[in-house]
Design a protein around this motif. Structure first.
Motif, PDB file in Angstrom:
ATOM      1  N   ALA A 246      35.628  29.205 -12.180  1.00 37.49           N
ATOM      2  CA  ALA A 246      34.626  28.299 -11.604  1.00 37.49           C
ATOM      3  C   ALA A 246      33.418  29.041 -11.032  1.00 37.49           C
ATOM      4  O   ALA A 246      32.398  28.417 -10.754  1.00 37.49           O
ATOM      5  CB  ALA A 246      35.260  27.435 -10.516  1.00 37.49           C
TER       6      ALA A 246
ATOM      7  N   VAL B  88      36.802  28.986   0.702  1.00 37.83           N
ATOM      8  CA  VAL B  88      36.160  28.529  -0.527  1.00 37.83           C
ATOM      9  C   VAL B  88      37.209  28.555  -1.630  1.00 37.83           C
ATOM     10  O   VAL B  88      37.743  29.620  -1.948  1.00 37.83           O
ATOM     11  CB  VAL B  88      34.969  29.432  -0.922  1.00 37.83           C
TER      12      VAL B  88
ATOM     13  N   GLY C  23      38.499  27.159  -5.639  1.00 42.13           N
ATOM     14  CA  GLY C  23      38.040  26.658  -6.923  1.00 42.13           C
ATOM     15  C   GLY C  23      38.982  27.097  -8.015  1.00 42.13           C
ATOM     16  O   GLY C  23      39.742  28.055  -7.844  1.00 42.13           O
ATOM     17  N   ASP C  24      38.940  26.405  -9.136  1.00 43.73           N
ATOM     18  CA  ASP C  24      39.825  26.737 -10.244  1.00 43.73           C
ATOM     19  C   ASP C  24      39.400  28.035 -10.921  1.00 43.73           C
ATOM     20  O   ASP C  24      38.307  28.574 -10.665  1.00 43.73           O
ATOM     21  CB  ASP C  24      39.839  25.596 -11.267  1.00 43.73           C
TER      22      ASP C  24
ATOM     23  N   ILE D 258      33.556  24.490 -17.053  1.00 45.95           N
ATOM     24  CA  ILE D 258      33.949  25.722 -16.357  1.00 45.95           C
ATOM     25  C   ILE D 258      33.037  26.861 -16.817  1.00 45.95           C
ATOM     26  O   ILE D 258      33.031  27.207 -17.999  1.00 45.95           O
ATOM     27  CB  ILE D 258      35.419  26.067 -16.640  1.00 45.95           C
TER      28      ILE D 258
ATOM     29  N   PRO E  38      43.089  27.239  -5.695  1.00 42.50           N
ATOM     30  CA  PRO E  38      43.523  26.163  -4.795  1.00 42.50           C
ATOM     31  C   PRO E  38      44.806  26.456  -4.030  1.00 42.50           C
ATOM     32  O   PRO E  38      44.981  25.959  -2.906  1.00 42.50           O
ATOM     33  CB  PRO E  38      43.704  24.973  -5.749  1.00 42.50           C
TER      34      PRO E  38
ATOM     35  N   LYS F 228      33.771  31.683  -8.374  1.00 39.37           N
ATOM     36  CA  LYS F 228      33.974  32.115  -6.986  1.00 39.37           C
ATOM     37  C   LYS F 228      33.558  33.564  -6.772  1.00 39.37           C
ATOM     38  O   LYS F 228      32.933  33.904  -5.762  1.00 39.37           O
ATOM     39  CB  LYS F 228      35.447  31.928  -6.600  1.00 39.37           C
TER      40      LYS F 228
ATOM     41  N   PHE G 206      34.860  23.350  -1.922  1.00 42.46           N
ATOM     42  CA  PHE G 206      35.582  23.367  -3.197  1.00 42.46           C
ATOM     43  C   PHE G 206      34.549  23.555  -4.300  1.00 42.46           C
ATOM     44  O   PHE G 206      33.634  22.747  -4.439  1.00 42.46           O
ATOM     45  CB  PHE G 206      36.363  22.066  -3.424  1.00 42.46           C
ATOM     46  N   VAL G 207      34.667  24.655  -5.045  1.00 49.09           N
ATOM     47  CA  VAL G 207      33.729  24.959  -6.119  1.00 49.09           C
ATOM     48  C   VAL G 207      34.145  24.153  -7.348  1.00 49.09           C
ATOM     49  O   VAL G 207      35.155  24.448  -7.982  1.00 49.09           O
ATOM     50  CB  VAL G 207      33.717  26.468  -6.448  1.00 49.09           C
ATOM     51  N   LYS G 208      33.360  23.147  -7.672  1.00 52.58           N
ATOM     52  CA  LYS G 208      33.693  22.260  -8.780  1.00 52.58           C
ATOM     53  C   LYS G 208      33.094  22.782 -10.083  1.00 52.58           C
ATOM     54  O   LYS G 208      32.164  23.572 -10.089  1.00 52.58           O
ATOM     55  CB  LYS G 208      33.167  20.857  -8.499  1.00 52.58           C
ATOM     56  N   SER G 209      33.663  22.325 -11.195  1.00 48.48           N
ATOM     57  CA  SER G 209      33.091  22.653 -12.500  1.00 48.48           C
ATOM     58  C   SER G 209      31.800  21.863 -12.686  1.00 48.48           C
ATOM     59  O   SER G 209      31.519  20.917 -11.955  1.00 48.48           O
ATOM     60  CB  SER G 209      34.091  22.331 -13.618  1.00 48.48           C
TER      61      SER G 209
END
Length: 231
Positions: free
Chosen positions: A13, A7, A9-10, A191, A128, A15, A149-152
């Motif tokens: 985000a 998993v 993510g930025d 975010i 990432p 996580k 991928f944990v997106k905003s």
């Protein structure tokens, strides 16, 4: 129980929150033996990681060598399997794991299996760059069974998120104007961590100014103070 889940993510985000909520749900379901490790620095060794996983999964008095720890861990995993349960290890901030030997040990753990399934599931959560460190061990990289991928958040979900947080806090009246919602999204890019910080500061500022609602001007001022910029 397919083995390895990744998993990414930025920053900010969500996580870590996701990892803790996943652990909470797994612990409520008695068919799982689950644990969460949070990596805090990059100097972790393969031996430390193995021992930590063993202890967290219930191995008493783990040995000093990797061979001893793996043997004890295998016995523990078999016991969990025979009890009809599943072992899951979630590792947050896994991008801090930057040594090939650590990923080699993960591959070794994923080789522990019974016909039809793995004895352990490993979930790695991180920034990432985690993927480039995983690539240090190509055979492990190929074993990634599931990747997220944990997106905003989008504009609409940003507003829904804020309204939900207010509702949970007991607020049943409008606090932010529609223009303020748009500004929050523009500055935070959706975010969650930045949304939280911006809203907290905006409500404090609104309180100090004795405002009935938070408008776009307040968001502009708060964003300036926080060093946030619109695209």
């Amino acid at each position: 129980m397919k083995g390895l889940t990744v998993v990414v993510g930025d920053i900010g985000a969500g996580k870590t929150l996701l990892a803790r909520k996943a652990l909470e749900k797994l612990e409520q379901d008695h068919q799982y033996e689950a644990t969460l490790l949070v990596i805090v620095h990059t100097e972790i060794t393969a031996e430390w990681m193995l021992k930590k996983i063993a202890v967290q999964l219930g191995v008493e008095n783990p040995g000093e060598t990797k061979a001893q720890i793996i043997s004890q861990l295998y016995e523990r995993l078999m016991k969990i399997y025979e009890e009809g349960r599943k072992a899951v290890v979630l590792i947050d901030e896994a991008n801090m794991l930057q040594k090939k030997e650590i990923f080699e040990e993960f591959r070794g753990l994923l080789n522990l299996e019974v016909p039809g399934r793995k004895l352990i599931s490993i979930v790695l959560l991180g920034l990432p760059e985690l993927e480039q460190y995983l690539a240090l061990d190509p055979p492990l990289f190929q074993r990634v069974a599931v990747k997220f991928f944990v997106k905003s958040l989008m504009r609409e979900s940003t507003e829904s998120y804020i309204r939900h947080r207010l509702s949970v806090a007991g607020c049943d009246k409008p606090v932010f104007t529609m223009e303020a919602f748009q500004r929050i999204f523009d500055y935070t890019k959706g975010i969650p961590r930045l949304i939280n910080t911006t809203c907290d500061n905006a409500m404090l500022e609104g309180y100090l100014l004795k405002k009935e609602s938070i408008d776009a001007d307040i968001i502009d001022q708060v964003a300036k103070d926080l060093g946030l910029k619109k695209e």
